[in-house]
Design a protein around this motif. Structure first.
Motif, PDB file in Angstrom:
ATOM      1  N   ARG A 172      82.057  30.482  37.162  1.00 56.37           N
ATOM      2  CA  ARG A 172      81.692  29.725  35.956  1.00 56.37           C
ATOM      3  C   ARG A 172      82.147  30.443  34.692  1.00 56.37           C
ATOM      4  O   ARG A 172      82.712  29.825  33.780  1.00 56.37           O
ATOM      5  CB  ARG A 172      80.185  29.504  35.929  1.00 56.37           C
ATOM      6  CG  ARG A 172      79.706  28.671  34.738  1.00 56.37           C
ATOM      7  CD  ARG A 172      78.210  28.412  34.818  1.00 56.37           C
ATOM      8  NE  ARG A 172      77.762  27.650  33.675  1.00 56.37           N
ATOM      9  CZ  ARG A 172      77.829  26.329  33.570  1.00 56.37           C
ATOM     10  NH1 ARG A 172      78.329  25.615  34.556  1.00 56.37           N
ATOM     11  NH2 ARG A 172      77.394  25.698  32.496  1.00 56.37           N
ATOM     12  N   THR A 173      81.914  31.747  34.629  1.00 53.98           N
ATOM     13  CA  THR A 173      82.304  32.524  33.449  1.00 53.98           C
ATOM     14  C   THR A 173      83.806  32.475  33.213  1.00 53.98           C
ATOM     15  O   THR A 173      84.272  32.224  32.103  1.00 53.98           O
ATOM     16  CB  THR A 173      81.856  33.981  33.611  1.00 53.98           C
ATOM     17  OG1 THR A 173      80.429  34.033  33.649  1.00 53.98           O
ATOM     18  CG2 THR A 173      82.347  34.836  32.454  1.00 53.98           C
ATOM     19  N   LEU A 180      86.410  36.314  26.686  1.00 53.10           N
ATOM     20  CA  LEU A 180      86.090  37.067  27.895  1.00 53.10           C
ATOM     21  C   LEU A 180      86.291  38.559  27.686  1.00 53.10           C
ATOM     22  O   LEU A 180      87.153  38.984  26.916  1.00 53.10           O
ATOM     23  CB  LEU A 180      86.988  36.629  29.056  1.00 53.10           C
ATOM     24  CG  LEU A 180      86.730  35.273  29.706  1.00 53.10           C
ATOM     25  CD1 LEU A 180      87.806  34.977  30.739  1.00 53.10           C
ATOM     26  CD2 LEU A 180      85.345  35.234  30.346  1.00 53.10           C
ATOM     27  N   GLU A 181      85.494  39.323  28.386  1.00 56.65           N
ATOM     28  CA  GLU A 181      85.724  40.755  28.529  1.00 56.65           C
ATOM     29  C   GLU A 181      85.914  41.018  30.014  1.00 56.65           C
ATOM     30  O   GLU A 181      85.003  40.763  30.823  1.00 56.65           O
ATOM     31  CB  GLU A 181      84.547  41.566  27.988  1.00 56.65           C
ATOM     32  CG  GLU A 181      84.773  43.074  28.079  1.00 56.65           C
ATOM     33  CD  GLU A 181      83.647  43.867  27.448  1.00 56.65           C
ATOM     34  OE1 GLU A 181      83.250  44.888  28.024  1.00 56.65           O
ATOM     35  OE2 GLU A 181      83.168  43.446  26.370  1.00 56.65           O
ATOM     36  N   LEU A 182      87.100  41.489  30.383  1.00 53.36           N
ATOM     37  CA  LEU A 182      87.442  41.684  31.783  1.00 53.36           C
ATOM     38  C   LEU A 182      87.686  43.163  32.061  1.00 53.36           C
ATOM     39  O   LEU A 182      88.296  43.869  31.259  1.00 53.36           O
ATOM     40  CB  LEU A 182      88.690  40.881  32.156  1.00 53.36           C
ATOM     41  CG  LEU A 182      88.598  39.365  31.945  1.00 53.36           C
ATOM     42  CD1 LEU A 182      89.911  38.696  32.322  1.00 53.36           C
ATOM     43  CD2 LEU A 182      87.440  38.769  32.741  1.00 53.36           C
ATOM     44  N   ALA A 201      82.846  39.084  32.124  1.00 57.42           N
ATOM     45  CA  ALA A 201      81.685  38.534  31.414  1.00 57.42           C
ATOM     46  C   ALA A 201      82.164  37.772  30.194  1.00 57.42           C
ATOM     47  O   ALA A 201      83.211  38.092  29.619  1.00 57.42           O
ATOM     48  CB  ALA A 201      80.723  39.644  30.994  1.00 57.42           C
ATOM     49  N   ALA A 202      81.393  36.763  29.823  1.00 53.75           N
ATOM     50  CA  ALA A 202      81.637  36.075  28.560  1.00 53.75           C
ATOM     51  C   ALA A 202      81.261  37.013  27.422  1.00 53.75           C
ATOM     52  O   ALA A 202      80.396  37.884  27.558  1.00 53.75           O
ATOM     53  CB  ALA A 202      80.817  34.796  28.489  1.00 53.75           C
ATOM     54  N   PHE A 210      77.692  38.944  27.764  1.00 55.74           N
ATOM     55  CA  PHE A 210      76.459  38.352  28.256  1.00 55.74           C
ATOM     56  C   PHE A 210      76.202  38.943  29.641  1.00 55.74           C
ATOM     57  O   PHE A 210      76.650  38.418  30.657  1.00 55.74           O
ATOM     58  CB  PHE A 210      76.578  36.827  28.340  1.00 55.74           C
ATOM     59  CG  PHE A 210      76.646  36.155  27.011  1.00 55.74           C
ATOM     60  CD1 PHE A 210      75.522  36.059  26.206  1.00 55.74           C
ATOM     61  CD2 PHE A 210      77.830  35.598  26.555  1.00 55.74           C
ATOM     62  CE1 PHE A 210      75.575  35.423  24.973  1.00 55.74           C
ATOM     63  CE2 PHE A 210      77.895  34.961  25.332  1.00 55.74           C
ATOM     64  CZ  PHE A 210      76.770  34.875  24.538  1.00 55.74           C
ATOM     65  N   ARG A 211      75.487  40.035  29.691  1.00 56.96           N
ATOM     66  CA  ARG A 211      75.328  40.764  30.944  1.00 56.96           C
ATOM     67  C   ARG A 211      74.590  39.965  32.007  1.00 56.96           C
ATOM     68  O   ARG A 211      74.787  40.176  33.198  1.00 56.96           O
ATOM     69  CB  ARG A 211      74.605  42.088  30.691  1.00 56.96           C
ATOM     70  CG  ARG A 211      75.389  43.007  29.776  1.00 56.96           C
ATOM     71  CD  ARG A 211      74.663  44.335  29.576  1.00 56.96           C
ATOM     72  NE  ARG A 211      75.389  45.150  28.603  1.00 56.96           N
ATOM     73  CZ  ARG A 211      76.425  45.895  28.886  1.00 56.96           C
ATOM     74  NH1 ARG A 211      76.880  45.933  30.127  1.00 56.96           N
ATOM     75  NH2 ARG A 211      77.034  46.606  27.959  1.00 56.96           N
ATOM     76  N   SER A 212      73.736  39.051  31.576  1.00 58.67           N
ATOM     77  CA  SER A 212      72.959  38.279  32.550  1.00 58.67           C
ATOM     78  C   SER A 212      73.831  37.383  33.417  1.00 58.67           C
ATOM     79  O   SER A 212      73.419  36.922  34.458  1.00 58.67           O
ATOM     80  CB  SER A 212      71.925  37.416  31.830  1.00 58.67           C
ATOM     81  OG  SER A 212      72.554  36.506  30.950  1.00 58.67           O
ATOM     82  N   GLN A 213      75.078  37.144  32.990  1.00 57.87           N
ATOM     83  CA  GLN A 213      75.949  36.272  33.757  1.00 57.87           C
ATOM     84  C   GLN A 213      76.544  36.970  34.969  1.00 57.87           C
ATOM     85  O   GLN A 213      77.112  36.355  35.842  1.00 57.87           O
ATOM     86  CB  GLN A 213      77.096  35.774  32.874  1.00 57.87           C
ATOM     87  CG  GLN A 213      76.639  34.870  31.749  1.00 57.87           C
ATOM     88  CD  GLN A 213      77.791  34.267  31.010  1.00 57.87           C
ATOM     89  OE1 GLN A 213      78.946  34.512  31.328  1.00 57.87           O
ATOM     90  NE2 GLN A 213      77.489  33.448  30.028  1.00 57.87           N
TER      91      GLN A 213
END
Length: 218
Positions: A172-173, A180-182, A201-202, A210-213
């Motif tokens: 989803r992310t 994005l941070e990849l 993560a987004a 958004f660490r929760s993702q």
């Protein structure tokens, strides 16, 4: 949409948001994009205020927007420069005020996130984190589930290879997030640099993931 607006302008300059709604021939979705991109700024101060007025014009004076108009307009805060730039990129694909990543660079540098240009100094096998605006997502049928992502920041472009297991974990992310941070491993072949993605993560407008993702992103 452009042709409709040009035809309407040839009949005379627009004098109000209501005039644009009435004469432009554009639908609600097209008018909303125009408002979010700042197209009404010469007619109505503030993008949020212009969007609210546009919705009121489209929906009519009988709806709840008309009754709450004065209260709502007084409560709007002005968009920050970063919010305006992101709105421009979302609606137009560019912004005269700068690149979305410029305002985040200080925070990204503080957290050790490499810029696209910075990849040139990294060695094969180095582990890196790179953040940027997603400009390309591809999953060719011949690639056996491998996804290719290109991020853009204010310094250039960075290319990422996402293997199927990682792509599924962050599905989803990776598919929906505009920023994005990849994190991954640098793979160099002469002058060609790719990053084999491990985590993703987004990114929010403060330069934070958004660490929760993702339970694995760290």
């Amino acid at each position: 949409a452009r042709e409709f607006l040009q035809a309407a302008r040839e009949q005379g300059s627009f004098v109000s948001v209501e005039d644009v709604v009435r004469r432009s021939g554009l639908g609600p979705a097209e008018l909303r994009v125009l408002a979010e991109a700042g197209g009404f700024e010469s007619l109505w101060p503030g993008r949020r205020e212009a969007l609210w007025e546009l919705l009121r014009q489209v929906r009519g004076d009988a709806g709840p927007l008309a009754r709450r108009r004065a209260e709502a307009l007084s409560g709007f805060s002005s968009l920050t420069q970063q919010e305006r730039i992101m709105a421009d990129y979302r609606c137009l694909g560019l912004s005269a005020e700068g690149h979305p990543m410029e305002g985040l660079r200080a925070e990204l540098d503080r957290r050790g996130v490499t810029s696209a240009a910075g990849l040139a100094s990294r060695k094969n096998g180095d582990r890196v984190r790179v953040a940027g605006l997603v400009i390309c997502r591809q999953r060719p049928g011949s690639a056996k589930g491998v996804m290719f992502i290109t991020l853009e920041d204010e310094t250039g472009f960075a290319n990422f290879v996402v293997l199927p297991d990682v792509g599924e974990e962050y599905r989803r992310t990776l598919r929906l997030s505009p920023l994005l941070e990849l994190e991954g491993i640098v793979e160099r072949e002469q002058d060609v640099i790719n990053v084999r993605t491990r985590h993703g993560a987004a990114l929010d407008l403060n330069g934070q993931p958004f660490r929760s993702q993702s339970r694995n992103f760290r």
